[in-house]
Design a protein around this motif. Sequence first.
Motif, mmCIF file in Angstrom:
data_model
loop_
_atom_site.group_PDB
_atom_site.id
_atom_site.type_symbol
_atom_site.label_atom_id
_atom_site.label_comp_id
_atom_site.label_asym_id
_atom_site.label_seq_id
_atom_site.Cartn_x
_atom_site.Cartn_y
_atom_site.Cartn_z
ATOM 1 N N ARG A 124 19.097 -4.637 -13.073
ATOM 2 C CA ARG A 124 17.677 -4.281 -13.080
ATOM 3 C C ARG A 124 17.109 -4.300 -11.652
ATOM 4 O O ARG A 124 16.397 -3.380 -11.241
ATOM 5 N N HIS A 125 17.484 -5.317 -10.871
ATOM 6 C CA HIS A 125 16.997 -5.399 -9.491
ATOM 7 C C HIS A 125 17.571 -4.272 -8.636
ATOM 8 O O HIS A 125 16.865 -3.707 -7.795
ATOM 9 N N LEU A 178 15.642 -1.200 -9.428
ATOM 10 C CA LEU A 178 14.338 -1.221 -8.764
ATOM 11 C C LEU A 178 14.472 -0.884 -7.281
ATOM 12 O O LEU A 178 13.634 -0.172 -6.721
ATOM 13 N N LEU A 179 15.528 -1.384 -6.647
ATOM 14 C CA LEU A 179 15.777 -1.026 -5.249
ATOM 15 C C LEU A 179 15.964 0.486 -5.119
ATOM 16 O O LEU A 179 15.424 1.111 -4.210
ATOM 17 N N ALA A 188 12.595 2.217 -5.369
ATOM 18 C CA ALA A 188 11.517 1.810 -4.457
ATOM 19 C C ALA A 188 11.286 2.864 -3.379
ATOM 20 O O ALA A 188 12.229 3.376 -2.786
ATOM 21 N N ASN A 192 7.731 -2.763 -2.384
ATOM 22 C CA ASN A 192 8.563 -2.738 -3.596
ATOM 23 C C ASN A 192 10.031 -2.961 -3.262
ATOM 24 O O ASN A 192 10.749 -3.646 -3.992
ATOM 25 N N TRP A 193 10.489 -2.374 -2.180
ATOM 26 C CA TRP A 193 11.870 -2.532 -1.734
ATOM 27 C C TRP A 193 12.161 -4.005 -1.436
ATOM 28 O O TRP A 193 13.140 -4.564 -1.908
ATOM 29 N N ALA A 225 12.181 -6.312 -4.612
ATOM 30 C CA ALA A 225 13.418 -6.177 -5.394
ATOM 31 C C ALA A 225 14.585 -6.847 -4.671
ATOM 32 O O ALA A 225 15.409 -7.519 -5.300
ATOM 33 N N ARG A 262 14.218 -10.648 -4.946
ATOM 34 C CA ARG A 262 14.547 -11.117 -6.302
ATOM 35 C C ARG A 262 16.060 -11.114 -6.523
ATOM 36 O O ARG A 262 16.599 -12.033 -7.140
#
Length: 100
Positions: free
Chosen positions: A36-37, A40-41, A44, A49-50, A53, A56
């Motif tokens: 999931r991370h 998201l990367l 982004a 946002n980058w 992620a 995290r």
Amino acid sequence: MSYDPGALNAALAAAVGEDRQLIDDLRAAFMESAERHLNLLGRARCDANWQLAAWRLKGLAASFGLTSLMVMAHEAADAAPGDPRILRLLRAALDDLAQG
């Protein structure tokens, strides 16, 4: 940089003992979160946002003692959003972990 899928297994075994079902469940939860991370990367488009992620992912890796993945996620946080090199490296790392 090499990835040791055995490190994840060792961390899980140290945390929960020899309960194979629980280890498998935690491994699946770890991989789902890491994927999931990474997703998201990949999506982004702005620094915030980058970095979020990447941080995290770094925290998740730290929770399981995966120092190689932590280092790579730290490198990602400092990279430009969408950096294809770091995304390829992270993808390869997660693929290695998935096979371990």
